[in-house]
Structures are given as C-alpha cells and as structure tokens.
Design a protein around this motif. Sequence first.
Motif, PDB file in Angstrom:
ATOM      1  N   GLN A  17      39.632   0.459  27.101  1.00 20.91           N
ATOM      2  CA  GLN A  17      38.816   0.262  25.913  1.00 20.91           C
ATOM      3  C   GLN A  17      38.041  -1.040  26.026  1.00 20.91           C
ATOM      4  O   GLN A  17      38.538  -2.041  26.549  1.00 20.91           O
ATOM      5  N   ASP A  18      36.815  -1.043  25.527  1.00 18.40           N
ATOM      6  CA  ASP A  18      35.996  -2.247  25.629  1.00 18.40           C
ATOM      7  C   ASP A  18      36.426  -3.288  24.602  1.00 18.40           C
ATOM      8  O   ASP A  18      37.151  -3.003  23.643  1.00 18.40           O
ATOM      9  N   ALA A  19      35.979  -4.520  24.822  1.00 18.05           N
ATOM     10  CA  ALA A  19      36.373  -5.632  23.955  1.00 18.05           C
ATOM     11  C   ALA A  19      35.811  -5.470  22.553  1.00 18.05           C
ATOM     12  O   ALA A  19      36.462  -5.824  21.565  1.00 18.05           O
ATOM     13  N   THR A  67      43.528  -1.018  23.092  1.00 14.07           N
ATOM     14  CA  THR A  67      43.695  -2.344  22.503  1.00 14.07           C
ATOM     15  C   THR A  67      45.157  -2.775  22.451  1.00 14.07           C
ATOM     16  O   THR A  67      46.049  -1.965  22.225  1.00 14.07           O
ATOM     17  N   GLY A 112      41.912  -5.884  28.835  1.00 14.48           N
ATOM     18  CA  GLY A 112      41.279  -6.979  29.560  1.00 14.48           C
ATOM     19  C   GLY A 112      42.030  -7.334  30.832  1.00 14.48           C
ATOM     20  O   GLY A 112      41.425  -7.639  31.862  1.00 14.48           O
ATOM     21  N   VAL A 160      34.945   0.781  31.554  1.00 13.65           N
ATOM     22  CA  VAL A 160      35.241   0.021  30.345  1.00 13.65           C
ATOM     23  C   VAL A 160      34.400   0.655  29.248  1.00 13.65           C
ATOM     24  O   VAL A 160      33.181   0.545  29.249  1.00 13.65           O
ATOM     25  N   PRO A 192      34.613 -11.352  26.121  1.00 12.35           N
ATOM     26  CA  PRO A 192      35.503 -10.774  27.136  1.00 12.35           C
ATOM     27  C   PRO A 192      35.457 -11.567  28.430  1.00 12.35           C
ATOM     28  O   PRO A 192      34.439 -12.159  28.793  1.00 12.35           O
ATOM     29  N   SER A 214      38.045  -3.259  20.495  1.00  5.26           N
ATOM     30  CA  SER A 214      39.476  -3.593  20.529  1.00  5.26           C
ATOM     31  C   SER A 214      39.815  -4.640  19.489  1.00  5.26           C
ATOM     32  O   SER A 214      39.036  -5.574  19.246  1.00  5.26           O
ATOM     33  N   TRP A 262      41.746  -7.768  23.022  1.00  2.00           N
ATOM     34  CA  TRP A 262      41.408  -7.293  24.371  1.00  2.00           C
ATOM     35  C   TRP A 262      42.345  -7.939  25.390  1.00  2.00           C
ATOM     36  O   TRP A 262      41.937  -8.606  26.322  1.00  2.00           O
TER      37      TRP A 262
END
Length: 369
Positions: free
Chosen positions: A323-325, A300, A335, A346, A158, A328, A331
């Motif tokens: 949403q976190d990487a 995502t 991101g 996040v 990320p 996802s 991202w």
Amino acid sequence: MTTLRPPSLPPWRGRSGAPGRRVRVLVVDDSAVMRRLVTGALGRDRSVEVVGTAADGRSALAQVVELLPDVVTMDVEMPQLDGIGAVRALRGAGLHVPVIMLSTLTEHGATATLDALAAGASDYVTKPTGTVSLNDSLRHLTGELLPRIHALALGGPPREPANPPPPRRAPVAARAVVLGASTGGPEALSRLFAALPAPPTVPLLVVQHMPAVFTRQLAGRLDRVGPTSVAEAAGSEALEPGRAYIAPGDHHLAVVADGGLVRAVVRDDPPVNFYRPSVDVLFSSAAEVYGPALHAVVLTGMGTDGRDGAAAVVAAGGTVHVQDAASSVVWGMPGAVAEAGLAHDVLSLEHLARVIATAGAPGRAEARR
C-alpha cells in the motif's frame, strides 16, 4: 454544540519537526483513574507531553481546537458524547488529528472499537483489566500506547527505497493472495473487500494484528461488506476460492499442502517480530506452498512484520504489492518492504483491490508441484 475549527483553515499537520519538540497528547476518558493511568504511562517518555485531559467527547472537541494536540487518546464509552461520536465530529469538520481508541477486551468493546475505526479513528489499544497491579497497568499502557503515538505523530514523506524493486518475471496466475496489516488495517481491509466486484477466484488469507475477540468481529464485518465469504480460520480446513480466512487473534496462521489441496494451519507458536499472529509466518509458509503462484499484499501498519515474509515470497518467484504512503495510516510495514527492494508495486487501496480481483485463475487452489 461545540464549534470546531473551520475546514477552511490549514489541514492537520501533526508534529512540526522542530528539534526537541515533544509529541503533544490529549487524554480523553470519563474515568479519572484511567486519565491518571494514561498520563502516568505517557510521562515515562520525555519526548511526549500530555497537554490536556477531558472527561467526555464534547470537552475533547473543544480542547482539540484549543490545544492542537498531535495525537488524541480516546475512551469509547463516555457521557455527553461518546468516543465514536467525537471521532465522527472531528472527521466531519476536516480535522485529521490521529486518534487512538482505548477499548475493553470484550465482545462489546470489540464492536465499539471497530465502529470507531470505521468512523475514522487511527488505531486502538485495550485497557488493562482490573485484576492487574498498578505497575502492570502502567507497563501495559506504556508498551501499547507509546509506539503508536510516535508512529502516528511522526508522519513525513515516504522513505526512498534503499534497494531497487525485484525484477518482474513472466506473469503467473495466482493460486492464492495473502494479506498482512496492522495500524489502520481494519478500515483498509473493509475498503478492499467492499471494492471487490465478485468473489475472488482464489482463496485470500489475512493477518491483522488484533486480539482474539477482535479478529472474530473483524471477520464478521468483512463478510458483510462485499461479495467474499469471510470467516476466522479454524485450522485444518481446505482453502477454497472465493473465501477469505482471517488469522485468529493470538494464533499464527499458516498453510500446508495436503495432496492436491491446501489447508489452513492455526498454531500457538511463540510470537514472531513481537506479533502473534505474524505476517511473516503466513507469507513464508504460503511462499513455500504456492511458489510463483502467490500474490502478497502488505497494508498499512507500524513496524516491519511482513518484510521477511515478503523476501520469502520474492525468493519463491511470487509477487509482492504494498500500500502506498498516501493511503496508509502508518507507512511502517509497507514502507519497510519497499525500502528493502521487495515490492513489485506500490499502490493505492483502489489499485490493490483491482490487483486482488484479477490475480487468480478459475479452479481449486493447489500447492506448487
């Protein structure tokens, strides 16, 4: 039975990152015409290489093991083993190569595509219809496939936020939660809605980048996986707690204050950020109506849709979660929001479900006064 690479071997890595390395794509379709069309469309990008083709799912499984492509394009309906079965076999063997399904724009095609996404496919594109010219078909496939292939193949860690996250204000009970998603969104939404322990105490409004037939099918699936009542937004209905409203494909979804109520608005204004429905449109209108009593969730997806809307939410005093990487598929959208310093949190899908479940307060959704 095709023997897949044992799960004990290293996990799927995708692109090596070597300078000048092209994205390796395996094209799978039982139609020779469609295989040629997809190969021709991808050949317009010199950074993409079609390393093989297959006419059915069983052959595709063998070639994935042999050729180690970075991305697979997969037809849904094929002899021997269909696309859904092939995706299940890949995921069952621990192979996580990104798979893009090619689907027809029909009720049956929508059902099959959502089944494939639930089985582990990464994304989908609709096939060109038989009524368009060869050049139009190539243009459609080039525009739809290439951005997805690059987004899915790129991967990598990320990106670091360019700006610090927005300051936290005193907690305000949410009056609504808005969600935006693209690539990987249908499965992320399914997991979120299934994880809710009870109907939320606020209305949920969702933009998922999908055609009209697909959004109607998606709403039906989300309605069945959890306690929340889910339907495609019709427009003009008063928003109610415990219900979720999905933006219909090819239409924007917004909200408007109407006395003490908040109503859904469905309109066919021009695309925003190339999308209709657009996450930015929903987020911006909800920020204007709900102010600080709004939670926004960016899931995502590729691109930056939702970043400007998230800025509107923050400016209005609302809260933004992304949403976190790790959870996802791409991202991109989350991101972009995090990089811009617009994300208060996040979080994984599991934690986002908890946020949604606890965001609201009892009572009818009301506009900011």
